[in-house]
Design an enzyme around this catalytic site. Structure first.
Site, PDB file in Angstrom:
ATOM      1  N   ARG A 112      -2.044  11.253   1.480  1.00  0.00           N
ATOM      2  CA  ARG A 112      -0.778  10.881   2.112  1.00  0.00           C
ATOM      3  C   ARG A 112      -0.061  12.153   2.555  1.00  0.00           C
ATOM      4  NH1 ARG A 112      -1.064   8.002  -2.855  1.00  0.00           N
ATOM      5  NH2 ARG A 112      -1.364   5.756  -2.583  1.00  0.00           N
ATOM      6  N   ARG A 147       7.113  -5.902  -2.543  1.00  0.00           N
ATOM      7  CA  ARG A 147       6.485  -5.486  -3.798  1.00  0.00           C
ATOM      8  C   ARG A 147       7.367  -4.590  -4.649  1.00  0.00           C
ATOM      9  NH1 ARG A 147       3.452  -0.400  -2.533  1.00  0.00           N
ATOM     10  NH2 ARG A 147       3.683   0.009  -0.314  1.00  0.00           N
ATOM     11  N   ASN A 153      -1.967  -2.840  -0.839  1.00  0.00           N
ATOM     12  CA  ASN A 153      -0.535  -2.899  -1.167  1.00  0.00           C
ATOM     13  C   ASN A 153       0.248  -3.562  -0.042  1.00  0.00           C
ATOM     14  OD1 ASN A 153      -1.419  -1.444  -3.329  1.00  0.00           O
ATOM     15  ND2 ASN A 153      -0.274   0.396  -2.886  1.00  0.00           N
ATOM     16  N   ASP A 154       0.118  -3.024   1.172  1.00  0.00           N
ATOM     17  CA  ASP A 154       0.838  -3.621   2.301  1.00  0.00           C
ATOM     18  C   ASP A 154       0.198  -4.919   2.763  1.00  0.00           C
ATOM     19  OD1 ASP A 154       3.138  -2.151   2.761  1.00  0.00           O
ATOM     20  OD2 ASP A 154       2.116  -0.613   3.922  1.00  0.00           O
ATOM     21  N   ARG A 167      -4.463  10.658   6.017  1.00  0.00           N
ATOM     22  CA  ARG A 167      -3.731   9.590   6.702  1.00  0.00           C
ATOM     23  C   ARG A 167      -2.574  10.204   7.473  1.00  0.00           C
ATOM     24  NH1 ARG A 167      -0.705   5.139   3.141  1.00  0.00           N
ATOM     25  NH2 ARG A 167       0.785   6.842   2.938  1.00  0.00           N
ATOM     26  N   GLU A 193      -4.210  -3.235   6.789  1.00  0.00           N
ATOM     27  CA  GLU A 193      -3.077  -3.628   5.950  1.00  0.00           C
ATOM     28  C   GLU A 193      -2.146  -4.609   6.650  1.00  0.00           C
ATOM     29  OE1 GLU A 193      -1.148   0.010   4.847  1.00  0.00           O
ATOM     30  OE2 GLU A 193      -1.426   0.906   6.817  1.00  0.00           O
TER      31      GLU A 193
END
Length: 594
Positions: free
Chosen positions: A297, A478, A467-468, A332, A444
Site C-alpha cells: 500500500r 465495515r 474487504n471492499d 498498489r 473489489e
C-alpha cells in the site's frame, strides 16, 4: 453478563480484572503574547521540540529493542513528522506573525492537521490523526511542564480507555497489562499495529462503554472476534480459559514452521505473500517466511500533509524492493478514499504558498465517490509521478503494478495506456526502468466480477480484495460497529463472486490471488484452496498459521469443502462449517472459538 461488539485489531484472548486508564488531555484556549515576547515563545517552542524529539528517539530505541526495527520505525515516523520544516514554519509563523503563545501555536497547528485526517472517510488515512495527536500531547506536556502520568500496576489487569496513542500503547508493561479495549479507534491505526507487535489482545471502536465498567470487574477481551464481555458467566469463563491454554501451545508450534514450504500433503505448492503499509514492514515479511509482497500500500507517502514528489515515491519503493532480495513486489497505486487533492491552507489565515498541502474535500457518500483509480485518472500528473517512480524502482527487483477499485474496462485501459506513455517518456529521456512490468487490477467491485471474462482477456493478473468487495456487495460499512455483524466475507454471495473470478482467471491462465483480511484467517484457508487459489497475500504475522493449514490438507479435500460451502445459504452456516472442518484438521484445538 454484558456482551459488546467492537473491532478486533490484535488477536488473542485475555481474562482478568478491569482497570480504567485516564489519559490526560489539554484544553488550550486562544492565547497570545506581547509582540516583544514572541522571540521568547519561539525559543520555548524550539526547546520543547528538542526535548520531545529526544523522548521519541528513546521510545523508538526501546520499541526497536523489544519488538523489532519495523515497529520502532513507527516512532521514527513521528520523529520525522515533528522535525518537518514546513510544520515548524507554520508554528513559527503563528508565533511571530499572529503572536500566539507556543502552547496555542502547537495546539492550533497540530489540531488542524489532525482534523484533516479525521475528516477522511478512508479508515487508513483517518486513523493517522491519532499519531498527530500523540505528537501534540508530547509537546504540550513539555511546554506545560507536566510530568507524564504513569499508572503503576502490581497485578495483571485488562486496560480500558477512551482512546490510546501509539506511545501509550508501546509503553505498556505487558507483564501486567494483559489486553486492552477502547471506545474509539480502528483497524489500521498505529495503536493497533503496536498492539499486534506486543502480542496483546485488543478491541477498539466499542463506543461509549466505560460507564458500564467498574475497576475490578471480571472481563474478557476477545481480540479474535472483537468482543468484550463484562461479568461473564461460568460457562463462558470455562470456554475462554481453554482458548488461552491452546494459544500458548500453538505459538510454540508455529515458530518451527517459518522456513518450511507451504506445500499441501499431495505436493501442491501454495505461495504465501505479505501485505505491507510501510517500507519497514518488509523485514517482518522475511522474518515470517513470506515469498514476496502481494500488496504494498502506498498511501503512507501522503501522511506528512503534502503531496510527495517522484523521488520520495522512488526511494520508498526501492527500499522495499531491495530488502526483498529478488522476491516479487506488487505495488498498489494510491488508494486514497474520498480524496480531492486541492491546494488549500491547513490552518493559519496567513499561511504561505510553501505551507500548502493537500486537503480532503468532504463528500456525501465518500465510499462511492472520487477515490482510488478514479482519483488517479482525474489527477493524471500525480498518477504519472507515481508510475515513473515504480517503473524506475523496478530496476532493483521484480515489480508488478496493481490498480485499485477499477470498475470499468475503460478505467483499466486508460490506466494501462498511461503506464505505456510513461514508459515511452522514460525511454526517450534515457532513464533506466523496468520495461516488462505486469499490470493487474484489484477485484473489489461487484461490477468487475460480472465482467470478469472481459477483464481476463486483457489484464496480466488479478488480486481479490475481499474487504471492499464484501463491503460493496453486502452494502455494509465495515468500520461501523452497529452493522459489523452483517459484514462477513464468508457470505454465500461473496463465495460465489470468488468462484466466478477464480474460474475466469483459470480459463485465461491468468494468476489470481486474494489479499483481503479473509485470506489471513486460517479457518478460511481450506475453503480458498478448494476454490482454486494458489497464492494468498496476508499480514506477515498470519503467515505461520495459514502455512500450518496448507501443510495439513490435500487439494481433493479442499475442493470437497469448497463445493459444499458453495451450496449453503447463510454466512453463519458457512462459518460454522469451516470451523468444524478446521477442528477436524486440528482436534487438539477443540475449544477454539470461531
Amino acid at each position: 453478563m454484558i456482551r459488546l461488539q467492537g473491532i478486533a485489531v490484535s488477536p488473542g484472548v485475555a481474562i482478568g480484572k478491569a482497570s480504567v486508564f485516564n489519559s490526560e488531555g489539554h484544553q488550550i484556549t486562544v492565547s497570545v503574547c506581547a509582540p516583544d515576547k514572541a522571540l521568547e515563545e519561539l525559543e520555548r517552542l524550539k526547546e520543547a521540540i528538542r526535548v520531545a524529539s529526544q523522548d521519541i528517539s528513546e521510545s523508538r530505541d526501546s520499541v526497536t529493542a523489544t519488538m523489532g526495527k519495523q515497529y520502532g520505525a513507527i516512532f521514527e515516523g513521528h520523529l520525522v513528522m515533528l522535525q518537518d520544516q514546513k510544520l515548524f514554519e507554520t508554528m513559527e509563523n503563528a508565533i511571530l506573525q499572529e503572536h500566539f503563545t507556543a502552547e496555542y501555536a502547537v495546539y492550533k497547528t497540530l489540531h488542524a492537521y489532525a482534523q484533516v485526517f479525521q475528516s477522511i472517510q478512508d479508515p487508513f488515512m483517518a486513523e493517522r490523526a491519532n499519531d498527530i495527536l500523540d505528537l501534540e500531547k508530547r509537546v504540550l506536556r513539555i511546554l506545560l511542564q507536566e510530568k507524564r502520568q504513569q499508572q503503576q500496576f502490581t497485578e495483571p489487569i485488562i486496560l480500558f480507555a477512551r482512546n490510546l496513542t501509539p506511545s501509550e500503547t508501546a509503553s505498556m508493561n505487558t507483564r501486567f497489562v494483559q489486553a486492552f479495549a477502547t471506545e474509539l479507534g480502528g483497524p489500521t491505526s498505529h495503536t493497533a499495529i503496536v498492539a499486534e507487535a506486543l502480542r496483546i489482545p485488543a478491541v477498539v471502536g466499542l463506543g461509549n462503554f466505560l460507564e458500564q465498567i467498574t475497576a475490578g470487574d471480571t472481563v474478557i477481551v476477545d481480540g479474535n472476534s472483537g468482543v468484550l464481555i463484562v461479568h461473564p458467566d461460568e460457562e463462558v469463563l470455562r470456554r475462554y480459559r481453554n482458548i488461552e491454554r491452546q494459544r500458548r501451545t500453538l505459538d510454540v508450534r508455529l515458530e518451527s514452521l517459518r522456513d518450511l514450504p507451504a506445500r499441501t500433503i499431495d505436493g501442491t505448492e501454495i505461495q504465501l505473500l505479505g501485505n505491507i503499509e510501510f517500507p519497514h514492514e518488509s523485514q517482518a515479511c522475511l522474518d515470517h517466511g513470506a515469498e514476496g509482497i502481494g500488496l504494498y500500500r502506498t498511501e503512507f507517502l501522503y501522511l506528512g500533509g503534502s503531496i510527495p514528489d517522484e523521488e520520495e515515491h522512488f526511494n520508498a519503493y526501492r527500499q522495499v524492493i531491495e530488502s526483498m532480495r529478488g522476491r516479487p513486489v506488487t505495488i498498489r497505486t494510491v488508494d486514497l478514499g474520498a480524496d480531492k487533492l486541492i491546494e488549500k491552507p491547513y490552518s493559519l489565515r496567513n499561511a504561505k504558498k510553501s505551507d500548502l498541502g493537500y486537503y480532503i474535500e468532504e463528500e456525501k457518500n465518500p465510499c462511492l465517490g472520487l477515490r482510488s483509480i478514479r482519483l488517479s485518472l482525474k489527477r493524471i500528473e500525480l498518477f504519472r509521478k507515481q508510475l515513473r517512480a515504480i517503473l524506475r524502482a523496478g530496476v532493483y527487483g521484480p515489480v508488478k503494478i496493481m490498480f485499485p477499485l477499477v470498475t470499468t474496462i475503460s478505467e483499466w485501459r486508460q490506466a494501462r495506456m498511461i503506464v505505456e506513455d510513461v514508459k515511452e517518456d522514460l525511454f526517450e529521456r534515457g532513464i533506466p526502468f523496468q520495461r516488462d512490468v505486469d499490470m493487474g487490477i484489484m477485484v473489489e467491485v461487484p461490477a468487475v466480477v460480472l465482467m470478469i471474462d472481459h477483464f481476463a482477456r486483457e489484464v496480466d493478473f488479478f488480486s481479490i480484495g475481499t474487504n471492499d468487495l464484501t463491503q460493496y456487495a453486502l452494502a455494509v460499512d465495515r468500520t461501523n460497529k452497529d452493522v459489523v455483524y452483517l459484514y462477513n466475507s464468508c457470505d454465500p454471495v461473496i463465495l460465489k463472486m470468488l468462484d466466478i473470478t477464480i474460474r475466469a482467471a483459470e480459463e485465461r491462465n491468468k494468476p489470481v490471488s486474494l489479499c483481503g483480511q479473509m485470506s489471513g484467517n486460517p479457518h478460511n484457508t481450506i475453503l480458498l484452496l478448494g476454490l482454486g487459489l494458489r497464492t494468498l497475500s496476508v499480514s506477515p504475522g498470519a503467515i505461520p498459521e495459514v502455512k500450518r493449514v496448507c501443510r495439513r490438507v490435500n487439494i481433493a479435500q479442499c475442493k470437497a469443502v469448497a463445493a459444499r460451502a458453495l451450496r449453503m445459504e447463510k454466512a453463519s452456516e458457512v462459518r460454522n462449517y469451516l470451523w468444524s472442518e478446521h477442528q477436524k484438521l486440528f482436534p487438539e484445538l477443540d475449544g477454539e472459538v470461531f
